[in-house]
Design a protein around this motif. Structure first.
Motif, short mmCIF file in Angstrom:
data_model
loop_
_atom_site.label_atom_id
_atom_site.label_comp_id
_atom_site.label_asym_id
_atom_site.label_seq_id
_atom_site.Cartn_x
_atom_site.Cartn_y
_atom_site.Cartn_z
N PRO A 1 -60.22 45.60 10.38
CA PRO A 1 -61.09 44.57 10.98
C PRO A 1 -60.91 44.56 12.50
O PRO A 1 -59.88 45.02 13.01
CB PRO A 1 -60.57 43.27 10.35
CG PRO A 1 -59.16 43.56 9.98
CD PRO A 1 -59.09 45.02 9.64
N LEU A 2 -61.91 44.04 13.22
CA LEU A 2 -61.76 43.88 14.67
C LEU A 2 -60.58 42.94 14.93
O LEU A 2 -60.32 42.03 14.12
CB LEU A 2 -63.03 43.28 15.26
CG LEU A 2 -64.30 44.13 15.14
CD1 LEU A 2 -65.51 43.35 15.64
CD2 LEU A 2 -64.14 45.41 15.94
N PRO A 3 -59.86 43.13 16.01
CA PRO A 3 -58.67 42.28 16.26
C PRO A 3 -59.01 40.79 16.19
O PRO A 3 -58.23 40.00 15.62
CB PRO A 3 -58.24 42.68 17.67
CG PRO A 3 -58.74 44.08 17.82
CD PRO A 3 -60.01 44.15 17.05
N ALA A 4 -60.18 40.41 16.74
CA ALA A 4 -60.55 38.98 16.71
C ALA A 4 -60.77 38.51 15.28
O ALA A 4 -60.32 37.43 14.88
CB ALA A 4 -61.82 38.77 17.52
N HIS A 5 -61.42 39.37 14.48
CA HIS A 5 -61.66 39.02 13.07
C HIS A 5 -60.36 38.96 12.30
O HIS A 5 -60.19 38.12 11.40
CB HIS A 5 -62.61 40.03 12.43
CG HIS A 5 -64.01 39.91 12.94
ND1 HIS A 5 -65.01 40.82 12.64
CD2 HIS A 5 -64.59 39.00 13.76
CE1 HIS A 5 -66.12 40.47 13.24
NE2 HIS A 5 -65.88 39.36 13.93
N ALA A 6 -59.44 39.84 12.62
CA ALA A 6 -58.16 39.87 11.91
C ALA A 6 -57.44 38.53 12.08
O ALA A 6 -56.85 38.00 11.13
CB ALA A 6 -57.31 41.01 12.44
N GLU A 7 -57.50 37.99 13.31
CA GLU A 7 -56.84 36.70 13.57
C GLU A 7 -57.51 35.59 12.76
O GLU A 7 -56.84 34.74 12.16
CB GLU A 7 -56.93 36.37 15.06
CG GLU A 7 -55.92 37.14 15.89
CD GLU A 7 -56.01 36.77 17.36
OE1 GLU A 7 -56.49 35.66 17.67
OE2 GLU A 7 -55.61 37.60 18.18
N ILE A 8 -58.84 35.61 12.73
CA ILE A 8 -59.58 34.57 11.98
C ILE A 8 -59.25 34.65 10.50
O ILE A 8 -58.95 33.65 9.84
CB ILE A 8 -61.10 34.73 12.22
CG1 ILE A 8 -61.43 34.44 13.68
CG2 ILE A 8 -61.91 33.84 11.29
CD1 ILE A 8 -62.83 34.86 14.09
N LEU A 9 -59.28 35.88 9.96
CA LEU A 9 -59.00 36.06 8.53
C LEU A 9 -57.57 35.62 8.20
O LEU A 9 -57.31 35.03 7.16
CB LEU A 9 -59.20 37.52 8.13
CG LEU A 9 -60.65 38.02 8.23
CD1 LEU A 9 -60.71 39.54 8.05
CD2 LEU A 9 -61.53 37.34 7.19
N GLN A 10 -56.66 35.89 9.13
CA GLN A 10 -55.27 35.46 8.97
C GLN A 10 -55.21 33.94 8.90
O GLN A 10 -54.52 33.36 8.07
CB GLN A 10 -54.45 35.98 10.18
CG GLN A 10 -52.99 35.66 10.15
CD GLN A 10 -52.20 36.69 9.34
OE1 GLN A 10 -52.72 37.76 9.01
NE2 GLN A 10 -50.98 36.33 8.99
#
Lengths: 217, 481
Positions: free
Chosen positions: B173-182
């Motif tokens: 995932p894009l880094p920004a998306h990874a944070e959101i999903l986390q």
């Protein structure tokens, strides 16, 4: 020493009394010389070393090679010749008797025995002739016994009969050693080789027959 | 399974190790950056306590025996070619996905055979110094993820179950998306795909929808196919030049492994090998080995090459080498009812090469009398695969004893009274009987003209010798034995 001689005597006794029990690893390769084949029980034994001495020059060793080539050619068997002194002459045998031959032209005892060691481990030959005649006696005598032992061991596991041609007794602990004598002289040059071979004599100086004679004596 | 991915973890490290002798079994790490910034990028399993990102100085302090190296682009290219060659043996449609990874389109291939092939390739690559893994699945993505989990082979047959357990970072995932999903508490593919795709798209946009598609195993992509090798060669240099045969054999084996795989992938075997050794003094040693029993068995090649190299003495150190395999179609052999061919062809030809190393290649073979009347003229040829049936017995059977030659012929003094009467020198004595002369000549129309007069003489001892008189005088050519 005493134990060794007792063991040797025991082996000779068993060989002479019970010839059928003597180990024969496989088939024989007839040499084409009746005297030799008769003494060896049919020919050169596969998986064994046989030493044939044609002492001095002109005693039939080369005729033995030629007849062995002819016999194996007829049987379509493959033969290797390790030619220690590079004396084999292809034009001295019929052209067709060369087609199953692998000829190794060595220059000295070291090369000849190294080549023999390679060939003895190859399973594709019915017979391997190691012709050491014409090489310096001193150099041959310096060959360590271990070289011959290694060659004998290699031969045991392969189907090839190994014929060592020498001018004097050389191979230590060889299974069979014969002295070949052939009629000599220019008067025989027109006689067919088969006829000459029939007149050859072979004296077993080591092996079953020798042991039997020893016992009888 | 439609796709397979072959991958080598820590590819640069293994590529370096397989290309350099002496690194096997040692703690090894790759370093990036210089001076104080030098840091470990890849590290071998032997380097206990070291991890990527460690400063090089710390790594040396923690693991005193560690070998630090920078990446070797040449070794990586060679290793990548080996990996590609292995992939091409599975199927003809292959993509070079990344360094140390390639994707194979297996559509249409028989699954059982392909699986056996994959296991076999993994074993071969491992033996060649590349511990590869292979994963297979319905899509290229699935195959790649399977390869990451493989030990060393993983074929995904239940895609849903496999995907559900995968961590989300596999889907990149894009880094920004990874944070959101986390932050949402999503950890695995299963967590993400439990959410409706449209809702994910509403919140994360098209990238989010694509991520969901990948996590659900529905995404695919088109492979960028590469062509298989057309030439089967390898060249390398030594810096500094080498003096012994071991480094040469080490490299030969590595390159032979790759060439053999490339040949097999293309449906060929090697008909001949050509080895060129470049010496430090600028000269070259070139030797071609015709393989009478064409094959792609590296051990057989190496035995033939080693037999030659063991007997080779060069005038200078070896600065480089080149190995070229000539492709040939695999032989089709059917044993005849009365066939007396070779029981063990490999042993036969290898041993011939060994004999060549002992006495010289020009001194081993099957002799044939040359088409000339010149004395002792013969050629040594390649032994026959099969001993042919014998020809009918000659009309005139051979007669007399057989000549054993003295090479070279020995000079001899001869007292000639219409025939040799007495000899002295290399043989001595009164000639009791003589036969001859037999006169022969040839090549009189060109510079190498020759003529010889041959006699057979019997000495008092009964020995019969062959004498020849040429322009150079009398010689004893041999004995009739």
């Amino acid at each position: 020493m005493a134990a060794a001689s007792t063991l040797s005597a025991l082996r000779s006794l068993v060989a002479a009394r019970f010839p059928a029990t003597e180990r024969r690893p496989g088939n024989c390769v007839p040499t084409g010389i009746a005297a030799i084949d008769g003494a060896l029980g049919g020919g050169l034994a596969a998986g064994e070393l046989t030493e044939v001495i044609s002492g001095g020059e002109g005693c039939g060793g080369q005729l033995l090679t030629a007849l062995l080539l002819a016999g194996t050619r007829a049987a379509r068997q493959r033969v290797a010749l390790v030619d220690g002194a590079d004396g084999f002459s292809p034009d001295a045998v019929p052209a067709d008797a060369l087609r199953h031959l692998v000829w190794v032209r060595a220059r000295n005892p070291g090369e000849a025995l190294a080549a023999a060691d390679v060939l003895a481990r190859d399973g594709n030959y019915a017979a391997i002739v190691i012709d050491l005649r014409g090489l310096a006696e001193g150099a041959l005598r310096r060959t360590p016994d271990a070289v011959w032992l290694r060659l004998r061991r290699a031969a045991e596991s392969r189907p090839a009969a190994i014929l060592v041609q020498t001018e004097f007794p050389l191979v230590p602990a060889v299974a069979r050693r014969l002295v070949l004598r052939m009629p000599r002289g220019l008067s025989h040059r027109r006689r067919e080789q088969a006829e000459l071979a029939a007149q050859a004599t072979a004296e077993m100086v080591r092996g079953r027959a020798a042991a039997a004679e020893e016992m009888a004596g | 399974m439609n796709y397979a991915v072959l991958t080598v973890p820590d590819f640069a490290l293994h590529a370096l190790r397989r290309g350099e002798p002496g690194l096997e079994g040692r703690a090894l790490a790759l370093v990036t950056g210089e001076g104080r910034r030098a840091a470990i990028s890849q590290v071998s399993a032997e380097a206990a306590g070291i991890a990527p990102g460690f400063p090089a100085t710390l790594a040396m302090a923690r693991c005193p025996g560690i070998v630090l190296r920078v990446r070797d682009p040449g070794a990586e290219v060679e290793a990548q070619r080996l990996l590609l060659a292995a992939a091409f043996t599975l199927a003809p449609r292959v993509e070079a996905t990344a360094a140390g990874a390639c994707t194979v389109d297996l559509q249409g291939a028989a699954e059982a055979r392909t699986e056996a092939g994959m296991r076999s390739r993994i074993a071969e690559l491992s033996a060649a110094g590349l511990p590869a893994r292979v994963g297979a699945g319905e899509t290229p993505f699935l195959a790649a993820w399977a390869a990451r989990r493989a030990e060393p082979v993983l074929i995904v047959r239940d895609s849903e179950a496999f995907l559900r357990a995968l961590p989300l970072d596999f889907a990149e995932p894009l880094p920004a998306h990874a944070e959101i999903l986390q932050a949402w508490g999503l950890r695995t593919f299963g967590d993400l795909t439990a959410l409706p795709k449209a809702e994910v798209g509403l919140r994360l946009g098209r990238e989010g929808e694509a991520l969901w598609e990948r996590a659900a195993g529905r995404a695919s992509r088109v492979l960028r196919l590469v062509e298989p090798a057309r030439s089967f060669a390898a060249a390398w240099t030594y810096e500094p030049p080498v003096e012994s045969v071991e480094p040469l054999l080490f490299k030969l084996r590595r390159f032979a492994e790759r060439i053999a795989l490339e040949l097999r992938a293309a449906g060929f075997v090697a008909g001949a090998l050509a080895l060129t050794i470049s010496l430090e003094d600028g000269s070259d040693h070139r030797r071609e080995f015709r393989l009478p029993d064409p094959g792609a068995d590296v051990d057989s090649w190496l035995r033939i090459l080693q037999a030659h190299l063991d007997g080779l003495r060069t005038t200078a150190r070896v600065g480089g080498a080149r190995l070229v395999a000539t492709p040939a179609r695999p032989p089709v052999r059917q044993g005849g009812l009365f066939d007396t061919g070779l029981a063990d062809p490999h042993a036969f030809w290898e041993n011939l090469a060994r004999l060549g190393a002992v006495v010289g290649d020009d001194r081993v073979g099957t002799p044939a009398v040359a088409d000339t009347h010149r004395p002792d003229a013969f050629v040594l040829g390649r032994p026959a695969e099969t001993v042919p049936p014998p020809e009918p017995a000659p009309l005139h059977p051979p007669r007399g004893l057989v000549l054993r030659r003295f090479r070279p012929p020995r000079p001899v003094g001869v007292v000639f009274t219409g025939r040799p009467a007495e000899v002295s020198g290399s043989i001595e004595g009164i000639v009791r009987a003589a036969a001859g002369p037999w006169r022969r000549s040839g090549d009189w129309w060109k510079p190498g003209a020759w003529a010889a007069e041959t006699w057979h003489i019997e000495l008092g001892t009964g020995e019969v010798y062959q004498l020849a008189r040429t322009g150079a005088g009398w010689r004893v050519e041999g004995i009739l034995d």
